[in-house]
Design a protein around this motif. Sequence first.
Motif: not given
Length: 158
Positions: A43, A62, A46, A40-41, A64, A48, A38, A66, A77
């Motif tokens: 960032d 995961s 983020a 945004r992985d 993010y 995980h 992704d 948003d 998120y």
Amino acid sequence: MDNEVSDALRVQHVDPRRLHELRRRVLRSNNPSISVADPRDDDETAVHFAGVLGERVVVSASFYPDESPVDSHLATYQLRYMATDFDVQGRGYGSRVLAEAEAFLVGRGVQQLWANGRDTALGFYEATGWRVVPGSDHLSPETQLPHHIIVKRLIDED
Ligand SMILES: CC(C)(COP(=O)(O)OP(=O)(O)OC[C@H]1O[C@@H](n2cnc3c(N)ncnc32)[C@H](O)[C@@H]1OP(=O)(O)O)[C@@H](O)C(=O)NCCC(=O)NCCS
């Protein structure tokens, strides 16, 4: 649920690259030509999570930051790449990873989660406290599979 087996599951923060193999196999038909990264992985915001049995990653999730499609005033998120490996589905692992992730995110001030949920997985999300947004049915541009928008409030209504 088999508590003895479930108790062996450890939930860990991981580098997103540790989740790529599971993302690809469970969510992308093991197609080597499809990206499972992704944008945004990496960032800083983020997060995980992996559910791990021994050294083996069996659950991925995961998150993010948003804007939410509903109640966009809430700190929200997006959940992506929710997957439990085929041979260990139905043992409570996915719900356990989600519960630990939610507790962590609440500690960060997150108030709500949203996701594009596959129609075949909506029962899982409803069993874990999510709600399906009426009229939100759509085909995923990535997989062409039917999805709905789903949301979960992490804070009490006022
Ligand atoms: C959906 C998925 C993540 C669920 O993970 P899991 O580890 O198998 O789920 P759990 O064992 O924690 O199940 C928790 C609850 O959800 C229910 N559930 C799980 N999958 C379900 C499904 N597909 N439909 C209906 N209910 C489901 C379980 O019966 C259980 O209910 P209970 O608490 O009343 O016993 C997993 O099946 C999976 O990876 N599926 C393929 C990929 C996918 O669709 N991912 C979601 C993309 S949006």
